[in-house]
Design an enzyme around this catalytic site. Structure first.
Site, PDB file in Angstrom:
ATOM      1  N   HIS A  80      -3.756  -1.775  -7.003  1.00  0.00           N
ATOM      2  CA  HIS A  80      -2.974  -0.585  -7.298  1.00  0.00           C
ATOM      3  C   HIS A  80      -3.927   0.511  -7.762  1.00  0.00           C
ATOM      4  O   HIS A  80      -4.608   0.370  -8.773  1.00  0.00           O
ATOM      5  CB  HIS A  80      -1.912  -0.885  -8.358  1.00  0.00           C
ATOM      6  CG  HIS A  80      -0.795  -1.721  -7.827  1.00  0.00           C
ATOM      7  ND1 HIS A  80       0.267  -2.143  -8.581  1.00  0.00           N
ATOM      8  CD2 HIS A  80      -0.569  -2.200  -6.579  1.00  0.00           C
ATOM      9  CE1 HIS A  80       1.095  -2.853  -7.825  1.00  0.00           C
ATOM     10  NE2 HIS A  80       0.600  -2.897  -6.614  1.00  0.00           N
ATOM     11  N   ASP A  88       0.820  -1.220   0.000  1.00  0.00           N
ATOM     12  CA  ASP A  88       0.000   0.000   0.000  1.00  0.00           C
ATOM     13  C   ASP A  88       0.853   1.268   0.000  1.00  0.00           C
ATOM     14  O   ASP A  88       0.408   2.317   0.466  1.00  0.00           O
ATOM     15  CB  ASP A  88      -0.950   0.036   1.207  1.00  0.00           C
ATOM     16  CG  ASP A  88      -1.764  -1.233   1.352  1.00  0.00           C
ATOM     17  OD1 ASP A  88      -2.378  -1.639   0.353  1.00  0.00           O
ATOM     18  OD2 ASP A  88      -1.772  -1.818   2.445  1.00  0.00           O
TER      19      ASP A  88
END
EC number: 6.3.4.4
Length: 431
Positions: free
Chosen positions: A42, A14
């Site tokens: 993503h 992340d």
């Protein structure tokens, strides 16, 4: 001569890899996913439009980029085809520019059923997986019983292997976990439909990549998750089921180490992680809540809230060593705007007062460790969308400079917002 660049996360995932990969693909002709599955999202934001990619490389949003899903990825045909159709609905021509390795292990419904059953069975001891079948699929791969993409195109062979596998996995599902069995006939029919849709996109990805390399094209390898979720080097057992370090490019895409020119490590200006596991700098106070709110720290795939904490230089130092990182990209600097004081963990202290400069190898060994912090003054001015280093507040520049000094590595890129243009590039990895 083209350049071959790897982008990977240096923390627990992340970190903002998707945006940076998308930005760098302006100089790339090829983008490759080489490990993981559809458990990592993503997130890209372009002209105000948010796109979340789970399996398809982030280069797909550039019309002249060829994208590859290499053999190190465990592939859910259902998830991939759903993602393709979603992108096609937004006017993106996916099928002409996406290529999939014949050697990708398949994620099938029984993997997902097993994943969810295990997490439920473990209760409070659960790892906190996404429940998408990633772990069980990698287990089948290592046990040499996995069905792969190439098997889909041989009906009889596929049916025979699937029958044997379902006998095995259904026994575990029904007898141990007391869950319903997965139906063979419906899965076989569905798999044959997937085969027809995937057939035009499959190839020997490694061979294709070496052709691109010989033609002098720039290749970008897009990592998923982060270093400390690596099955070998992460905070075991609170890890993913694949290798997330740079070595995974070699095995997961069939691309030799001497061909890699640059490794870009992505790190947030603070630290986050999702799910269980150790987190030495975690903030459980109002500052942690503020970072989570300003950073919109929720998982792109699961929507789960992320745990937030101060920047951990101890973890980063090891990430740099493990991956021979060439330079860093620091993301989400703007989330720290307005804080009076910032802290960087420069070491850990154990219960006996001993100072540790390296992180332990097992999750349980973190339990009695406390971070040793270095404090720096914060800044009140906004860093959002700044594109020139000298325009940053003096204390923001000092914070970044101190990170460079502690880690002994340059910050080559800086992200100051989710849009492509909200970036400061000090050194282009492709130049």
């Amino acid at each position: 001569m083209g350049k071959n660049v790897v982008v990977l996360g240096t923390q627990w995932g992340d970190e903002g890899k998707g945006k940076i990969v998308d930005l760098l693909t302006q100089d790339a002709q090829v983008v490759v996913r080489y490990q993981g599955g559809h458990n990592a999202g993503h997130t890209l934001k372009i002209n105000g439009v948010k796109t979340v990619l789970r399996l398809i490389p982030s280069g797909m949003l550039r019309p002249n980029v060829t994208c590859y899903v290499a053999n190190g990825v465990v592939l859910s045909p259902q998830a991939l085809l759903s993602e393709i159709k979603e992108l096609e609905g937004n006017g993106i021509n996916v099928r002409e520019r996406l290529r999939i390795s014949l050697a990708c292990p398949l994620i099938l419904p029984y993997h997902i059923a097993l994943d969810k059953a295990r997490e439920t069975h473990m209760g409070k001891s659960a790892i906190g997986t996404t429940g998408r079948g990633i772990g069980p699929a990698y287990e089948d791969k290592v046990a040499r019983r996995a069905l792969r993409v190439g098997d889909l195109f041989h009906r009889d062979r596929f049916a025979n292997k699937l029958t044997e596998l379902l006998d095995y996995h259904n026994f575990v599902l029904t007898q141990y976990f007391k869950q319903p069995a997965v139906d063979l006939e419906s899965l076989l029919d569905e798999s044959l439909q997937w085969a027809e849709e995937l057939r035009p996109m499959v190839c020997d990805v490694s061979a294709c990549l070496h052709e691109h390399r010989k033609q002098g094209e720039n290749i970008l390898f897009e990592g998923a998750q982060g270093v400390y979720l690596d099955i070998d080097h992460g905070t075991y057992p609170y890890v993913t089921s694949s290798n997330t370090c740079v070595g995974s490019v070699i095995n997961g895409a069939g691309f030799g180490p001497r061909y890699i020119d640059y490794v870009l490590g992505i790190t947030k200006a603070y630290t986050t992680r999702v799910g269980g596991g150790p987190f030495p700098t975690e903030l459980l106070d109002d500052v942690g809540k503020r970072i989570a709110e300003r950073g919109q720290e929720f998982g792109a795939v699961t929507g789960r809230p992320r745990r937030c904490g101060w920047f951990d230089a101890v973890l980063l130092k090891r990430s740099i060593e493990l991956n021979s990182i060439s330079g860093l990209c620091v993301t989400k600097l703007d989330v720290l705007d307005g804080l009076e004081v910032l802290r960087i963990a420069v070491a850990y202290k154990d219960r006996d007062g001993n100072i540790l400069s390296r992180p332990p190898l097992a999750a349980d060994d973190f339990n009695d460790l406390l971070p040793v912090y270095e404090e720096l003054p914060g800044w009140q001015e906004s860093t959002a969308d700044v594109t020139v280093m000298s325009d940053l507040p003096a204390n923001a520049r000092a914070y970044l400079k101190r990170i460079e000094e502690i880690l002994g590595i340059p910050i080559d890129m800086l992200s100051t917002g989710p849009e492509r243009d909200s970036t400061i590039t000090l050194r282009d990895p492709f130049l």
